[in-house]
Enzyme design. Structure first.
Site, PDB file in Angstrom:
ATOM      1  N   HIS A 231    -109.138 133.193  46.679  1.00 51.66           N
ATOM      2  CA  HIS A 231    -107.855 132.477  46.593  1.00 51.66           C
ATOM      3  C   HIS A 231    -107.109 132.626  47.911  1.00 51.66           C
ATOM      4  O   HIS A 231    -106.468 133.646  48.178  1.00 51.66           O
ATOM      5  CB  HIS A 231    -107.001 133.008  45.443  1.00 51.66           C
ATOM      6  CG  HIS A 231    -105.804 132.152  45.150  1.00 51.66           C
ATOM      7  ND1 HIS A 231    -105.736 131.317  44.059  1.00 51.66           N
ATOM      8  CD2 HIS A 231    -104.639 131.980  45.829  1.00 51.66           C
ATOM      9  CE1 HIS A 231    -104.575 130.682  44.062  1.00 51.66           C
ATOM     10  NE2 HIS A 231    -103.894 131.065  45.134  1.00 51.66           N
ATOM     11  N   CYS A 232    -107.204 131.591  48.735  1.00 49.91           N
ATOM     12  CA  CYS A 232    -106.445 131.546  49.986  1.00 49.91           C
ATOM     13  C   CYS A 232    -106.115 130.089  50.274  1.00 49.91           C
ATOM     14  O   CYS A 232    -106.592 129.173  49.594  1.00 49.91           O
ATOM     15  CB  CYS A 232    -107.226 132.178  51.139  1.00 49.91           C
ATOM     16  SG  CYS A 232    -108.899 131.513  51.378  1.00 49.91           S
ATOM     17  N   HIS A 233    -105.271 129.868  51.269  1.00 50.02           N
ATOM     18  CA  HIS A 233    -104.779 128.522  51.547  1.00 50.02           C
ATOM     19  C   HIS A 233    -104.892 128.195  53.030  1.00 50.02           C
ATOM     20  O   HIS A 233    -104.958 129.086  53.886  1.00 50.02           O
ATOM     21  CB  HIS A 233    -103.312 128.395  51.139  1.00 50.02           C
ATOM     22  CG  HIS A 233    -103.016 128.788  49.732  1.00 50.02           C
ATOM     23  ND1 HIS A 233    -103.333 127.991  48.655  1.00 50.02           N
ATOM     24  CD2 HIS A 233    -102.429 129.912  49.212  1.00 50.02           C
ATOM     25  CE1 HIS A 233    -102.962 128.587  47.534  1.00 50.02           C
ATOM     26  NE2 HIS A 233    -102.412 129.760  47.843  1.00 50.02           N
TER      27      HIS A 233
ATOM     28  N   ARG B 198    -107.099 121.917  40.636  1.00 51.67           N
ATOM     29  CA  ARG B 198    -105.989 122.794  40.279  1.00 51.67           C
ATOM     30  C   ARG B 198    -104.848 122.028  39.631  1.00 51.67           C
ATOM     31  O   ARG B 198    -104.522 120.904  40.025  1.00 51.67           O
ATOM     32  CB  ARG B 198    -105.456 123.487  41.538  1.00 51.67           C
ATOM     33  CG  ARG B 198    -104.500 124.653  41.241  1.00 51.67           C
ATOM     34  CD  ARG B 198    -103.867 125.176  42.506  1.00 51.67           C
ATOM     35  NE  ARG B 198    -103.358 126.533  42.338  1.00 51.67           N
ATOM     36  CZ  ARG B 198    -102.451 127.094  43.145  1.00 51.67           C
ATOM     37  NH1 ARG B 198    -101.961 126.426  44.167  1.00 51.67           N
ATOM     38  NH2 ARG B 198    -102.036 128.328  42.939  1.00 51.67           N
TER      39      ARG B 198
ATOM     40  N   HIS C 280    -103.449 134.421  39.495  1.00 48.39           N
ATOM     41  CA  HIS C 280    -102.461 135.494  39.672  1.00 48.39           C
ATOM     42  C   HIS C 280    -102.101 136.249  38.394  1.00 48.39           C
ATOM     43  O   HIS C 280    -100.921 136.535  38.130  1.00 48.39           O
ATOM     44  CB  HIS C 280    -101.179 134.939  40.296  1.00 48.39           C
ATOM     45  CG  HIS C 280    -101.386 134.191  41.577  1.00 48.39           C
ATOM     46  ND1 HIS C 280    -102.257 134.612  42.554  1.00 48.39           N
ATOM     47  CD2 HIS C 280    -100.841 133.024  42.040  1.00 48.39           C
ATOM     48  CE1 HIS C 280    -102.233 133.758  43.569  1.00 48.39           C
ATOM     49  NE2 HIS C 280    -101.395 132.786  43.271  1.00 48.39           N
TER      50      HIS C 280
ATOM     51  N   ASP D 297    -104.558 135.423  48.668  1.00 50.20           N
ATOM     52  CA  ASP D 297    -103.450 134.470  48.548  1.00 50.20           C
ATOM     53  C   ASP D 297    -102.802 134.192  49.901  1.00 50.20           C
ATOM     54  O   ASP D 297    -101.688 133.673  49.974  1.00 50.20           O
ATOM     55  CB  ASP D 297    -102.399 134.939  47.534  1.00 50.20           C
ATOM     56  CG  ASP D 297    -101.434 133.818  47.115  1.00 50.20           C
ATOM     57  OD1 ASP D 297    -101.838 132.644  47.177  1.00 50.20           O
ATOM     58  OD2 ASP D 297    -100.280 134.121  46.752  1.00 50.20           O
TER      59      ASP D 297
ATOM     60  N   ASN E 273     -94.202 130.884  49.560  1.00 57.95           N
ATOM     61  CA  ASN E 273     -93.012 131.089  48.719  1.00 57.95           C
ATOM     62  C   ASN E 273     -92.683 132.551  48.439  1.00 57.95           C
ATOM     63  O   ASN E 273     -91.910 132.843  47.522  1.00 57.95           O
ATOM     64  CB  ASN E 273     -93.137 130.316  47.398  1.00 57.95           C
ATOM     65  CG  ASN E 273     -93.083 128.818  47.598  1.00 57.95           C
ATOM     66  OD1 ASN E 273     -92.103 128.289  48.115  1.00 57.95           O
ATOM     67  ND2 ASN E 273     -94.151 128.133  47.226  1.00 57.95           N
TER      68      ASN E 273
END
Length: 292
Positions: free
Chosen positions: A27-29, A120, A177, A244, A249
């Site tokens: 899970h990364c962006h 997603r 999460h 993440d 945010n």
């Protein structure tokens, strides 16, 4: 629109924990760079640029060989930046897309060829309007033949209403999460018990990441560990972990990604469970062709 986000940690530590060969950040962006890959006009936040070169360098530092890039709402359904990063990683990365209800089979086939293996859906207030349930059902009907799964991102107080709906969906689902539970309420809180109950259905997986989001105590986020540890112990073959990065945010306590890796010594202290969490499980879900 200028960025209203905290920048990611400028110099994360080299982790004390040595990750197993083939470890995956599930899970990364990727964000931008905006000059090359503009953010969606309808976005609810503007992140700092977090380009693929920075992500690749972070993974090298942390000892991570594989990754799953999750499309974030600031890019909307334009998955171009993610696809570009996957291509640059030469088979070591996969992707989770966001798509519109009217996405075509040809568009989905192109995403699959580009390394996408899931879609997603968001049910999180600060990211804007919840995913439309009719659209969710339509999209799932389109992606299921590709062998994709659905990634479900929700706030803890949504689970009571969402759970019956999720159970009706005929696809593998991965919960982001740890369901964004509130660590200060303990593992016996109703939202976490509902999450555990949902996980009894073998179609569900869960990501034991987002400790900085679950925590109420702040760094080093140890109050999030009991939740992750319980999920790893109860469901060792259906758990995933990710950084993440670059932590969109986050309003305070921007985490050090090396310190997040070190939390794995508490989350999955047994060598076998750590390997399943970081290597075996993501391989089964994202690189099934490699299974013998």
């Amino acid at each position: 629109m200028m960025s209203d986000a905290l920048p990611y940690h400028p110099s994360p530590k080299k982790p004390d924990v040595v990750l197993p060969a083939g470890a995956c950040d599930a899970h990364c962006h990727i964000f931008g760079p905006a000059a090359e890959f503009p953010f969606a006009p309808e976005r609810n936040y503007t992140p700092v640029d977090a380009p693929k070169a920075k992500l690749f360098a972070l993974h090298c530092l942390l000892g991570i060989e594989r990754a799953v890039i999750v499309q974030a709402s600031c890019h909307g359904t334009d998955n171009t930046a993610m696809i570009d990063a996957i291509a640059a990683a030469a088979g070591r990365y996969r992707g989770i897309a966001m798509v519109k209800q009217d996405v075509t089979d040809a568009e989905l086939a192109a995403l699959h060829e580009g390394g996408v293996r899931g879609v997603r859906f968001n049910f999180v207030t600060h990211l804007g309007q919840d995913a439309d349930l009719d659209a969710v059902r339509t999209v799932i009907g389109k992606v299921k033949p590709l062998g994709w799964h659905a990634v479900i991102h929700f706030e803890a107080d949504r689970l009571e209403k969402l759970a019956p709906i999720l159970k009706e969906l005929p696809i593998t689902m991965v919960i982001d999460h740890m369901g964004r539970v509130d660590a200060s309420l303990g593992v016996d809180q109703p939202a976490f018990r509902m999450l555990v109950d949902l996980m009894e259905d073998e179609r569900f997986w869960v990501k034991v990441c987002g400790s900085e989001r679950v925590s109420r105590a702040g760094p080093p986020f140890h109050d999030a560990v009991p939740f992750a540890r319980m999920l790893v112990d109860l469901f060792p073959d259906r758990v995933l972990w990710g950084t993440d990065w670059p932590h969109p945010n986050i309003k305070k306590h921007m985490p050090d990604d090396g310190a997040l890796v070190d939390l794995l010594a508490l989350i999955a202290p047994e060598e076998d469970k750590l390997r399943r969490l970081l290597v075996d499980n993501p391989t089964r879900l994202y690189w099934p062709e490699e299974r013998t």
